[in-house]
Write a protein that holds these residues in place. Structure first.
Motif, PDB file in Angstrom:
ATOM      1  N   SER A  81       0.842  -1.193   0.000  1.00  0.00           N
ATOM      2  CA  SER A  81       0.000   0.000   0.000  1.00  0.00           C
ATOM      3  C   SER A  81       0.879   1.246   0.000  1.00  0.00           C
ATOM      4  O   SER A  81       2.084   1.177   0.230  1.00  0.00           O
ATOM      5  CB  SER A  81      -0.923   0.009   1.231  1.00  0.00           C
ATOM      6  N   GLY A  82       0.265   2.384  -0.260  1.00  0.00           N
ATOM      7  CA  GLY A  82       0.969   3.658  -0.247  1.00  0.00           C
ATOM      8  C   GLY A  82      -0.003   4.787   0.011  1.00  0.00           C
ATOM      9  O   GLY A  82      -1.225   4.592  -0.011  1.00  0.00           O
ATOM     10  N   VAL A  83       0.541   5.990   0.242  1.00  0.00           N
ATOM     11  CA  VAL A  83      -0.286   7.151   0.560  1.00  0.00           C
ATOM     12  C   VAL A  83       0.201   8.346  -0.260  1.00  0.00           C
ATOM     13  O   VAL A  83       1.389   8.678  -0.236  1.00  0.00           O
ATOM     14  CB  VAL A  83      -0.195   7.531   2.055  1.00  0.00           C
ATOM     15  N   ILE A  84      -0.712   8.984  -0.976  1.00  0.00           N
ATOM     16  CA  ILE A  84      -0.381  10.223  -1.683  1.00  0.00           C
ATOM     17  C   ILE A  84      -0.380  11.357  -0.659  1.00  0.00           C
ATOM     18  O   ILE A  84      -1.389  11.602   0.008  1.00  0.00           O
ATOM     19  CB  ILE A  84      -1.392  10.520  -2.798  1.00  0.00           C
ATOM     20  N   VAL A  85       0.758  12.045  -0.548  1.00  0.00           N
ATOM     21  CA  VAL A  85       0.869  13.126   0.442  1.00  0.00           C
ATOM     22  C   VAL A  85       1.051  14.484  -0.227  1.00  0.00           C
ATOM     23  O   VAL A  85       1.021  15.505   0.456  1.00  0.00           O
ATOM     24  CB  VAL A  85       2.029  12.851   1.430  1.00  0.00           C
ATOM     25  N   ASP A  86       1.278  14.499  -1.534  1.00  0.00           N
ATOM     26  CA  ASP A  86       1.406  15.753  -2.271  1.00  0.00           C
ATOM     27  C   ASP A  86       0.748  15.555  -3.639  1.00  0.00           C
ATOM     28  O   ASP A  86       1.326  14.939  -4.538  1.00  0.00           O
ATOM     29  CB  ASP A  86       2.883  16.130  -2.430  1.00  0.00           C
ATOM     30  N   VAL A 102      -5.902   2.409   6.762  1.00  0.00           N
ATOM     31  CA  VAL A 102      -6.435   2.195   5.417  1.00  0.00           C
ATOM     32  C   VAL A 102      -5.335   1.583   4.562  1.00  0.00           C
ATOM     33  O   VAL A 102      -4.202   2.086   4.550  1.00  0.00           O
ATOM     34  CB  VAL A 102      -6.925   3.506   4.775  1.00  0.00           C
ATOM     35  N   GLY A 103      -5.637   0.504   3.871  1.00  0.00           N
ATOM     36  CA  GLY A 103      -4.640  -0.149   3.023  1.00  0.00           C
ATOM     37  C   GLY A 103      -5.271  -1.187   2.125  1.00  0.00           C
ATOM     38  O   GLY A 103      -6.499  -1.209   1.929  1.00  0.00           O
ATOM     39  N   ASN A 104      -4.408  -2.073   1.613  1.00  0.00           N
ATOM     40  CA  ASN A 104      -4.850  -3.099   0.662  1.00  0.00           C
ATOM     41  C   ASN A 104      -4.417  -4.476   1.160  1.00  0.00           C
ATOM     42  O   ASN A 104      -3.561  -5.126   0.558  1.00  0.00           O
ATOM     43  CB  ASN A 104      -4.245  -2.808  -0.718  1.00  0.00           C
ATOM     44  N   PRO A 105      -4.978  -4.955   2.269  1.00  0.00           N
ATOM     45  CA  PRO A 105      -4.530  -6.241   2.826  1.00  0.00           C
ATOM     46  C   PRO A 105      -4.875  -7.419   1.920  1.00  0.00           C
ATOM     47  O   PRO A 105      -5.974  -7.493   1.369  1.00  0.00           O
ATOM     48  CB  PRO A 105      -5.286  -6.321   4.159  1.00  0.00           C
ATOM     49  N   PHE A 106      -3.906  -8.315   1.753  1.00  0.00           N
ATOM     50  CA  PHE A 106      -4.089  -9.537   0.976  1.00  0.00           C
ATOM     51  C   PHE A 106      -4.467  -9.284  -0.485  1.00  0.00           C
ATOM     52  O   PHE A 106      -4.875 -10.200  -1.189  1.00  0.00           O
ATOM     53  CB  PHE A 106      -5.147 -10.438   1.623  1.00  0.00           C
ATOM     54  N   GLY A 107      -4.350  -8.038  -0.940  1.00  0.00           N
ATOM     55  CA  GLY A 107      -4.666  -7.742  -2.329  1.00  0.00           C
ATOM     56  C   GLY A 107      -6.139  -7.800  -2.664  1.00  0.00           C
ATOM     57  O   GLY A 107      -6.510  -7.834  -3.837  1.00  0.00           O
ATOM     58  N   ILE A 108      -7.014  -7.794  -1.652  1.00  0.00           N
ATOM     59  CA  ILE A 108      -8.443  -7.928  -1.922  1.00  0.00           C
ATOM     60  C   ILE A 108      -9.091  -6.593  -2.258  1.00  0.00           C
ATOM     61  O   ILE A 108     -10.243  -6.549  -2.669  1.00  0.00           O
ATOM     62  CB  ILE A 108      -9.185  -8.564  -0.726  1.00  0.00           C
ATOM     63  N   GLY A 109      -8.364  -5.493  -2.087  1.00  0.00           N
ATOM     64  CA  GLY A 109      -8.927  -4.178  -2.335  1.00  0.00           C
ATOM     65  C   GLY A 109      -8.855  -3.318  -1.098  1.00  0.00           C
ATOM     66  O   GLY A 109      -8.536  -3.782  -0.002  1.00  0.00           O
ATOM     67  N   GLN A 110      -9.144  -2.046  -1.287  1.00  0.00           N
ATOM     68  CA  GLN A 110      -9.006  -1.097  -0.193  1.00  0.00           C
ATOM     69  C   GLN A 110      -9.884  -1.484   0.997  1.00  0.00           C
ATOM     70  O   GLN A 110     -11.071  -1.779   0.846  1.00  0.00           O
ATOM     71  CB  GLN A 110      -9.362   0.296  -0.690  1.00  0.00           C
ATOM     72  N   THR A 111      -9.268  -1.471   2.176  1.00  0.00           N
ATOM     73  CA  THR A 111      -9.949  -1.925   3.397  1.00  0.00           C
ATOM     74  C   THR A 111      -9.648  -0.949   4.531  1.00  0.00           C
ATOM     75  O   THR A 111      -8.537  -0.439   4.645  1.00  0.00           O
ATOM     76  CB  THR A 111      -9.475  -3.337   3.783  1.00  0.00           C
ATOM     77  N   VAL A 112     -10.641  -0.735   5.364  1.00  0.00           N
ATOM     78  CA  VAL A 112     -10.515   0.194   6.493  1.00  0.00           C
ATOM     79  C   VAL A 112     -10.697  -0.573   7.792  1.00  0.00           C
ATOM     80  O   VAL A 112     -11.632  -1.373   7.926  1.00  0.00           O
ATOM     81  CB  VAL A 112     -11.572   1.316   6.396  1.00  0.00           C
TER      82      VAL A 112
END
Length: 480
Positions: A113-118, A190-200
């Motif tokens: 996963s990653g986060v856009i900060v700019d 918030v991330g993409n655990p196990f590649g299943i899609g965005q999860t909170v």
């Protein structure tokens, strides 16, 4: 190189498992290809009773994280990496060279996963271990777009990496100040655990300033019970205002990732991540400050010799390097550092961890015990050397470049210096030294880091013998 006499222990005893890095994408595919078996209905005529929360309680609508997450989730991305690996059926290098046509290329793929900060510059924060060794990195946005990512830089010792993607209609998560974060504050991962899609997932801050986790680098973690699973690495930890407080990096489970999440997740504080990011964007590297000392644990025997109580904890100074920050501040051999900037120092590992998280030129207030009496000293940290050419310290090391041992190795119990590179045909190469070797001892004198290794060569030893760790074996080399 003389045949190693005994195997070494595993360099890094990892008890931190699972959110590390990506994982094989095929594992999830295999798991979902088996169709689920539907359970038969007990009775078609019996209506199902579904429990549901009421829309209001005492006339007030129930609180929801949905409005905040609507702003955050577009800025959290999935990171897909590809690494090309050449595989040979032969373990012996001689046969690999003789039959190169039998070598095959294999592509390893992983997800994180990653986060856009700019949003204006397209800057994305993630973990170093997510993109380590990758030949290709792509980023998938929450809206389904997949963009090729440009690698900007990374810092293995804090596990932070910076990437850049085309800045077109992007959303970013604003930074919070992680300094005031307290135990009990609510946080959301918030991330993409196990590649299943965005999860909170949500939880609270369980601890701040957490360190002492084996196998990791410099540590000042936020601990949370918000679930962090494989693939969450590099994702966002936000507060209830939707501001970034940390970068998710690891979960702890003694039984490994297969046992699932047990509520011990760790995130890198955003203040640290932002400082590392700023340096990487500006120069492509991270520069750190150092006191310029060597130290050892204050055990009961040393405490008694120094006239201290058995309950005193600290780092005993055993060496002060010339022209260093500690010497300028008046620190002496035999002093015991018990606090740095108000942070308790329990031993040399804690002192190194503290130093590694500080910048160059930053003042440090040290609480010291000298001959049993309390003393306060202020040191201004100076730049920590990153690497040195062997020819600069001894002609017998010509052709080799030495660098600081990665901090994750030190957390695994190893000390010394890493051989970063060895020029083909050089004097060091002819003696058998190889890139990747870890030099743990030398006849030049004792040392624990690069500064100590350099300092030992003020008077070159008549015979230079290095004890090295190569892979999982240990041996000696006589440098000619």
């Amino acid at each position: 190189m003389r045949r190693p006499t005994s195997p070494t222990k595993t360099l890094i005893a990892l008890s931190c498992a699972a959110a590390f890095g990506g994982f094989a994408a095929t594992a999830m595919r295999d798991g979902v290809q088996t169709p689920a078996q539907a359970a038969p209905l007990a009775s078609a005529a019996t209506p199902a009773t579904v429990a549901a929360l009421p829309p209001q309680v005492n006339g007030q609508p129930l609180p929801s994280l949905a409005p905040m997450l609507a702003r955050v989730t577009p800025a959290v991305v999935s990171v897909h990496t590809k690494q090309r690996i050449r595989v040979s059926p032969f373990a012996d290098p001689f046969f690999r060279r003789m039959y190169p046509e039998l070598t095959q290329e294999r592509i390893n793929e992983s997800l994180g996963s990653g986060v856009i900060v700019d949003a204006q510059s397209g800057i994305v924060l993630t973990n170093h271990h997510v993109v380590e060794g990758a030949d290709e990195v792509s980023v998938t946005l929450a809206d389904g777009r997949t963009l090729k990512a440009e690698f900007v830089g990374s810092d293995p010792d804090t596990d932070i990496a910076v990437m850049k993607i085309p800045a077109q209609n992007l959303s970013a998560v604003p930074f919070a100040d992680s300094g005031p974060l307290q135990v009990g504050d609510f946080v959301v991962a918030v991330g993409n655990p196990f590649g299943i899609g965005q999860t909170v997932t949500s939880g609270i801050v369980s601890a701040v300033g957490r360190s002492g986790l084996r196998g990791l680098g410099f540590q000042n973690f936020i601990q949370t019970d918000a679930s962090i699973n494989p693939g969450n690495s590099g994702g966002a930890l936000v507060n209830l205002e939707g501001r970034l407080v940390g970068i998710n990096t690891a979960s702890f489970n003694p039984r490994g990732s297969a046992a699932g999440n047990i509520g011990l997740g760790f995130a890198i504080p955003v203040n640290l991540a932002r400082d590392v990011m700023t340096q990487l964007v500006a120069t492509g590297e991270v520069r750190r400050g150092t006191l310029g000392v060597e130290s050892q644990l204050l055990d009961a025997r040393i405490a008694q010799a120094l006239g201290l109580g058995a309950d005193v904890r600290g780092a005993v100074i055993t060496r002060v390097y010339s022209n260093g920050a500690a010497q300028a501040a008046g620190l002496e051999v035999g002093d015991v550092i018990v606090e740095a900037n108000g942070q308790r120092i329990d031993g040399p590992d804690a002192l190194r961890n503290f130093e590694g998280l500080q910048g160059i030129g930053r003042p440090v207030r040290l609480a010291v015990l000298r001959e049993g009496r309390p003393l306060t000293l202020t040191a201004t940290l100076r730049e920590q050397p990153r690497s040195t050419a062997g020819a600069e310290i001894d002609p017998r090391l010509t052709g080799a470049t030495f660098t600081e041992l990665p901090e994750r190795f030190r957390q695994g119990g190893l000390t010394g210096v890493l051989v970063e590179s060895v020029a083909r045909g050089s004097r060091a190469a002819r003696s058998g030294l190889q890139a990747g070797d870890v030099v743990v001892e030398a006849t030049s004198g004792g040392f624990v880091d690069l500064a100590g290794f350099r300092a030992n060569f003020t008077q070159a030893p008549p015979q230079l013998i290095l004890r090295i760790v190569r892979g999982n074996r240990q041996g000696t080399l006589a440098m000619q």
